[in-house]
Design a protein around this motif. Structure first.
Motif, PDB file in Angstrom:
ATOM      1  N   SER A 204       1.090  -1.218   0.215  1.00 38.03           N
ATOM      2  CA  SER A 204       0.269  -0.072  -0.344  1.00 38.03           C
ATOM      3  C   SER A 204       0.950   1.164   0.460  1.00 38.03           C
ATOM      4  N   LEU A 205       1.794   1.464   1.476  1.00 41.04           N
ATOM      5  CA  LEU A 205       2.533   2.533   0.697  1.00 41.04           C
ATOM      6  C   LEU A 205       3.362   2.670  -0.626  1.00 41.04           C
ATOM      7  N   LEU A 206       3.816   1.423  -1.709  1.00 38.69           N
ATOM      8  CA  LEU A 206       4.621   1.504  -2.727  1.00 38.69           C
ATOM      9  C   LEU A 206       4.003   1.893  -3.750  1.00 38.69           C
ATOM     10  N   VAL A 207       2.572   1.812  -3.307  1.00 34.12           N
ATOM     11  CA  VAL A 207       1.367   2.328  -4.790  1.00 34.12           C
ATOM     12  C   VAL A 207       0.957   3.848  -4.154  1.00 34.12           C
ATOM     13  N   GLU A 208       1.258   3.901  -2.788  1.00 32.89           N
ATOM     14  CA  GLU A 208       0.733   5.299  -2.084  1.00 32.89           C
ATOM     15  C   GLU A 208       2.453   6.566  -2.965  1.00 32.89           C
ATOM     16  N   ARG A 209       3.423   6.181  -2.835  1.00 33.01           N
ATOM     17  CA  ARG A 209       4.572   6.937  -2.943  1.00 33.01           C
ATOM     18  C   ARG A 209       5.028   6.549  -5.045  1.00 33.01           C
ATOM     19  N   MET A 210       4.930   5.266  -4.935  1.00 34.86           N
ATOM     20  CA  MET A 210       5.374   5.576  -6.013  1.00 34.86           C
ATOM     21  C   MET A 210       6.001   5.525  -7.591  1.00 34.86           C
ATOM     22  N   ASN A 211       4.846   6.038  -7.724  1.00 39.00           N
ATOM     23  CA  ASN A 211       4.527   6.859  -9.126  1.00 39.00           C
ATOM     24  C   ASN A 211       4.918   8.263  -8.912  1.00 39.00           C
ATOM     25  N   ASP A 212       5.102   8.957  -7.584  1.00 41.70           N
ATOM     26  CA  ASP A 212       5.470  10.120  -7.806  1.00 41.70           C
ATOM     27  C   ASP A 212       7.282  10.834  -7.177  1.00 41.70           C
ATOM     28  N   SER A 213       7.969  11.091  -7.583  1.00 38.18           N
ATOM     29  CA  SER A 213       8.774  11.517  -8.387  1.00 38.18           C
ATOM     30  C   SER A 213       9.850  11.767  -6.355  1.00 38.18           C
ATOM     31  N   ALA A 214      11.035  10.590  -6.354  1.00 44.96           N
ATOM     32  CA  ALA A 214      11.035  11.388  -5.096  1.00 44.96           C
ATOM     33  C   ALA A 214      12.460  11.873  -5.371  1.00 44.96           C
ATOM     34  N   TYR A 215      12.227  13.183  -5.827  1.00 47.35           N
ATOM     35  CA  TYR A 215      13.653  14.034  -5.776  1.00 47.35           C
ATOM     36  C   TYR A 215      13.222  15.070  -4.578  1.00 47.35           C
ATOM     37  N   PRO A 216      12.359  14.958  -4.078  1.00 52.12           N
ATOM     38  CA  PRO A 216      12.450  15.206  -2.704  1.00 52.12           C
ATOM     39  C   PRO A 216      12.485  15.090  -1.367  1.00 52.12           C
ATOM     40  N   THR A 217      12.192  14.015  -1.469  1.00 53.70           N
ATOM     41  CA  THR A 217      12.539  13.174  -0.314  1.00 53.70           C
ATOM     42  C   THR A 217      14.483  13.039  -0.719  1.00 53.70           C
ATOM     43  N   ALA A 218      15.382  12.716  -1.575  1.00 55.35           N
ATOM     44  CA  ALA A 218      16.701  12.550  -1.701  1.00 55.35           C
ATOM     45  C   ALA A 218      17.337  13.994  -1.226  1.00 55.35           C
ATOM     46  N   LEU A 219      16.438  15.137  -1.461  1.00 55.33           N
ATOM     47  CA  LEU A 219      16.987  16.467  -2.234  1.00 55.33           C
ATOM     48  C   LEU A 219      17.464  16.810  -0.618  1.00 55.33           C
ATOM     49  N   GLU A 220      16.571  16.391   0.446  1.00 56.93           N
ATOM     50  CA  GLU A 220      16.268  16.000   2.087  1.00 56.93           C
ATOM     51  C   GLU A 220      17.611  15.580   2.813  1.00 56.93           C
ATOM     52  N   MET A 221      17.560  13.688   1.825  1.00 56.47           N
ATOM     53  CA  MET A 221      18.593  13.346   2.289  1.00 56.47           C
ATOM     54  C   MET A 221      20.095  14.411   2.225  1.00 56.47           C
ATOM     55  N   LEU A 222      19.806  15.075   1.418  1.00 60.79           N
ATOM     56  CA  LEU A 222      21.248  15.764   1.162  1.00 60.79           C
ATOM     57  C   LEU A 222      20.800  16.526   1.525  1.00 60.79           C
ATOM     58  N   LEU A 223      20.691  17.166   2.117  1.00 60.12           N
ATOM     59  CA  LEU A 223      20.470  18.412   3.295  1.00 60.12           C
ATOM     60  C   LEU A 223      21.274  17.975   4.151  1.00 60.12           C
ATOM     61  N   ASP A 224      20.050  17.135   4.718  1.00 59.94           N
ATOM     62  CA  ASP A 224      20.654  16.400   6.124  1.00 59.94           C
ATOM     63  C   ASP A 224      21.962  15.613   6.123  1.00 59.94           C
TER      64      ASP A 224
END
Length: 241
Positions: A204-224
Motif C-alpha cells: 500500500s505504501l509503494l502504491v502511494e509513493r512510487m508514481n511520484d518523484s523521489a527527488y524531494p525526499t532525496a534532496l532532503e537527505m542531501l540537505l541532512d
C-alpha cells in the motif's frame, strides 16, 4: 572546419526572414524547445526549425555552429529559467532546497529538452551564474571549500539526474506512461505474502509513493548530510581552537 558564429550585434542588423521574423539566438532556442515538446528529439532538425521560423535553414548557422551548439544553448536556457528571478533568503538550507526544486521543475516543464540536455555541461552564461549562486549558498553556510565542492557536486548531479529520470517518464507516450503507473496497482499490490512477503507488507505504501518523484525526499537527505557535515566541521574548528 566549423563555421564562424556572427557576433550578436551583427545579428540584430539582419533583415526579417521571408516570414517577417527577425532572428535571434533566443528566438531560435525557444522555437527549438517548442519543436522538441511537440515532436520529440527526432523532430528537431535544422530543416524543420528553419521552416518553423520561416527562415532558410542555412541562416541558423549564423547563430549556432551546429546541432550540438544549439543543444548546449537549450541546456543553458533551461537552467536560466530555473534561477531567473531567484533571491537568497540567507538560510542556506532553504535556499539550496528552493534552487533544487526550481531546477527540477524547470526541466520537467520541458521533458523532451530535459532528456536531451540534462547530461550536458554548456559553460554558458546561465549555467555559470547558477553555479556561482549555488557555490555561494554553500560557502555562506560556513562549509570549508573542499566540502562546498563535494556537496555542490552531489547536489547538482542529483538534481539533474532526477530531472532526466522524471522527464524521461513524462516524455513517454501517454499510453505507455499510464501502463507503467498502473503496474504498482495491478502487479505489485497483488503479489502474495507467501512468495513476496516484503513487497506484500509494503504494497500500500509503494502504491502511494512510487508514481511520484523521489527527488524531494532525496534532496532532503542531501540537505541532512550537508547539515551534518557543517556541524562536524564547526565542532572540529572549536576543538582545534
Amino acid at each position: 572546419m566549423p563555421k564562424n558564429v556572427v557576433p550578436e550585434a551583427a545579428r540584430r542588423r539582419r533583415k526579417p526572414t521571408k516570414g517577417g521574423v527577425v532572428l535571434s539566438e533566443r528566438l531560435i532556442v525557444e522555437t527549438a524547445m517548442r519543436l522538441l515538446q511537440q515532436h520529440g528529439r527526432e523532430g528537431l532538425t535544422v530543416r524543420r526549425l528553419g521552416a518553423a521560423l520561416g527562415a532558410d535553414p542555412s541562416s541558423l548557422y549564423r547563430y549556432f555552429r551546429g546541432a550540438d551548439d544549439l543543444t548546449l544553448a537549450i541546456a543553458d536556457e533551461l537552467i536560466g529559467r530555473a534561477v531567473r528571478g531567484w533571491e537568497a533568503t540567507g538560510d542556506w538550507r532553504a535556499d539550496l532546497r528552493d534552487l533544487g526544486l526550481r531546477i527540477h521543475s524547470a526541466y520537467l516543464a520541458h521533458p523532451q529538452a530535459a532528456v536531451l540536455t540534462a547530461s550536458r555541461v554548456s559553460g554558458r552564461a546561465n549555467e555559470i551564474d547558477a553555479d556561482e549562486v549555488i557555490l555561494g549558498v554553500l560557502r555562506s553556510a560556513g562549509l570549508p571549500d573542499r566540502e562546498v565542492v563535494r556537496v555542490y557536486h552531489a547536489f547538482i548531479d542529483q538534481t539533474l539526474a532526477f530531472a532526466a529520470l522524471d522527464a524521461a517518464g513524462r516524455a513517454l507516450p501517454h499510453a505507455a506512461r499510464v501502463a507503467d503507473e498502473a503496474v504498482w496497482h495491478a502487479t505489485y499490490a497483488r503479489l502474495p505474502a507467501q512468495t513476496h512477503p516484503n513487497i506484500a507488507a509494503t504494497a500500500s505504501l509503494l502504491v502511494e509513493r512510487m508514481n511520484d518523484s523521489a527527488y524531494p525526499t532525496a534532496l532532503e537527505m542531501l540537505l541532512d548530510s550537508a547539515a551534518t557535515t557543517l556541524a562536524r566541521s564547526a565542532a572540529d574548528g572549536q576543538h582545534s581552537a
